[in-house]
Design a protein around this motif. Sequence first.
Motif, PDB file in Angstrom:
ATOM      1  N   LEU A 101      -3.026   2.401 -11.178  1.00  0.00           N
ATOM      2  CA  LEU A 101      -4.129   2.662 -10.122  1.00  0.00           C
ATOM      3  C   LEU A 101      -5.127   1.492 -10.154  1.00  0.00           C
ATOM      4  CD1 LEU A 101      -4.942   6.476 -10.444  1.00  0.00           C
ATOM      5  CD2 LEU A 101      -3.596   5.168  -8.499  1.00  0.00           C
ATOM      6  N   PHE A 114      -4.867  -1.410  -7.498  1.00  0.00           N
ATOM      7  CA  PHE A 114      -5.461  -1.211  -6.152  1.00  0.00           C
ATOM      8  C   PHE A 114      -6.618  -1.772  -5.867  1.00  0.00           C
ATOM      9  CE2 PHE A 114      -1.692   1.268  -6.823  1.00  0.00           C
ATOM     10  CZ  PHE A 114      -0.737   1.334  -5.820  1.00  0.00           C
ATOM     11  N   THR A 126      -3.749   9.298  -1.548  1.00  0.00           N
ATOM     12  CA  THR A 126      -2.987  10.689  -1.488  1.00  0.00           C
ATOM     13  C   THR A 126      -3.681  11.680  -1.064  1.00  0.00           C
ATOM     14  OG1 THR A 126      -3.955  11.417  -3.787  1.00  0.00           O
ATOM     15  CG2 THR A 126      -2.126   9.848  -3.677  1.00  0.00           C
ATOM     16  N   MET A 132      -0.739  -5.395  -4.755  1.00  0.00           N
ATOM     17  CA  MET A 132      -1.184  -3.597  -4.363  1.00  0.00           C
ATOM     18  C   MET A 132      -2.680  -3.810  -3.811  1.00  0.00           C
ATOM     19  SD  MET A 132       0.998  -1.838  -5.733  1.00  0.00           S
ATOM     20  CE  MET A 132       2.491  -1.874  -7.043  1.00  0.00           C
ATOM     21  N   SER A 162       0.879  -1.034  -0.026  1.00  0.00           N
ATOM     22  CA  SER A 162      -0.013   0.096   0.018  1.00  0.00           C
ATOM     23  C   SER A 162       0.907   1.208   0.154  1.00  0.00           C
ATOM     24  CB  SER A 162      -0.920  -0.080   1.111  1.00  0.00           C
ATOM     25  OG  SER A 162      -1.713  -1.067   1.329  1.00  0.00           O
ATOM     26  N   VAL A 189      -8.651   3.100  -3.801  1.00  0.00           N
ATOM     27  CA  VAL A 189      -7.892   4.194  -4.110  1.00  0.00           C
ATOM     28  C   VAL A 189      -8.881   5.424  -3.504  1.00  0.00           C
ATOM     29  CG1 VAL A 189      -7.409   5.588  -5.887  1.00  0.00           C
ATOM     30  CG2 VAL A 189      -7.292   3.280  -6.266  1.00  0.00           C
ATOM     31  N   PHE A 205      -4.204   2.757  -2.113  1.00  0.00           N
ATOM     32  CA  PHE A 205      -3.413   3.852  -2.523  1.00  0.00           C
ATOM     33  C   PHE A 205      -4.173   5.134  -2.015  1.00  0.00           C
ATOM     34  CE2 PHE A 205      -3.118   7.406  -5.708  1.00  0.00           C
ATOM     35  CZ  PHE A 205      -1.781   7.274  -6.119  1.00  0.00           C
ATOM     36  N   ARG A 251       2.573   7.617  -8.302  1.00  0.00           N
ATOM     37  CA  ARG A 251       1.869   6.958  -9.653  1.00  0.00           C
ATOM     38  C   ARG A 251       2.728   6.921 -10.786  1.00  0.00           C
ATOM     39  NH1 ARG A 251      -2.539  11.336 -11.073  1.00  0.00           N
ATOM     40  NH2 ARG A 251      -2.713  10.107 -12.914  1.00  0.00           N
TER      41      ARG A 251
END
Length: 162
Positions: free
Chosen positions: A153, A156, A96, A91, A66, A159, A94, A78
């Motif tokens: 992406l 995952f 941000t 994965m 992660s 997200v 994720f 990314r």
Amino acid sequence: FQGNSMDMRLLKNNLSLLHPEALFLCSNKNEGKTEDDIVEMGARLAHEVIDFAQEWCPGTTLGKLSFIGHSLGGLIIRASLPYLKAFQDKMDTFITLSSPHLGYMYATNTLVDAGLWVLKAWKKSKCLEQLTMTDSKDGKSSFLYQLSNYQGLNWFKNVLLV
């Protein structure tokens, strides 16, 4: 911009209390280099993750992978994903926090615009050129547009862009 590996330590410490079995990497390969090309920073992060996984999770012991990134760190993560394809089945999450996924192209504040112009001129920052989408005359050739087409992406399970 100009972050370091200790910026996220409070979050890491709290997560380690919730998940004492987990291993944490607070990346430091891009410290002092955050004005470089985001692709290069992504490659450095990917190599750091690979080295960490090989050292701490030998063989098939790696369970989940992660990422949590703040600001520019989210874009660096990314940009690292294509280099981490070997881990795509590992994965998990994720996240941000305040990452400029759309760049700074549409800043509505003239003070911010002026500050970015000064920083780009003074520091000769490739990263700021990429974030303001001035790294290419054609928007579809800009780094941020290309990043939107990167694989990763979708690997995952979770997200979260905050």
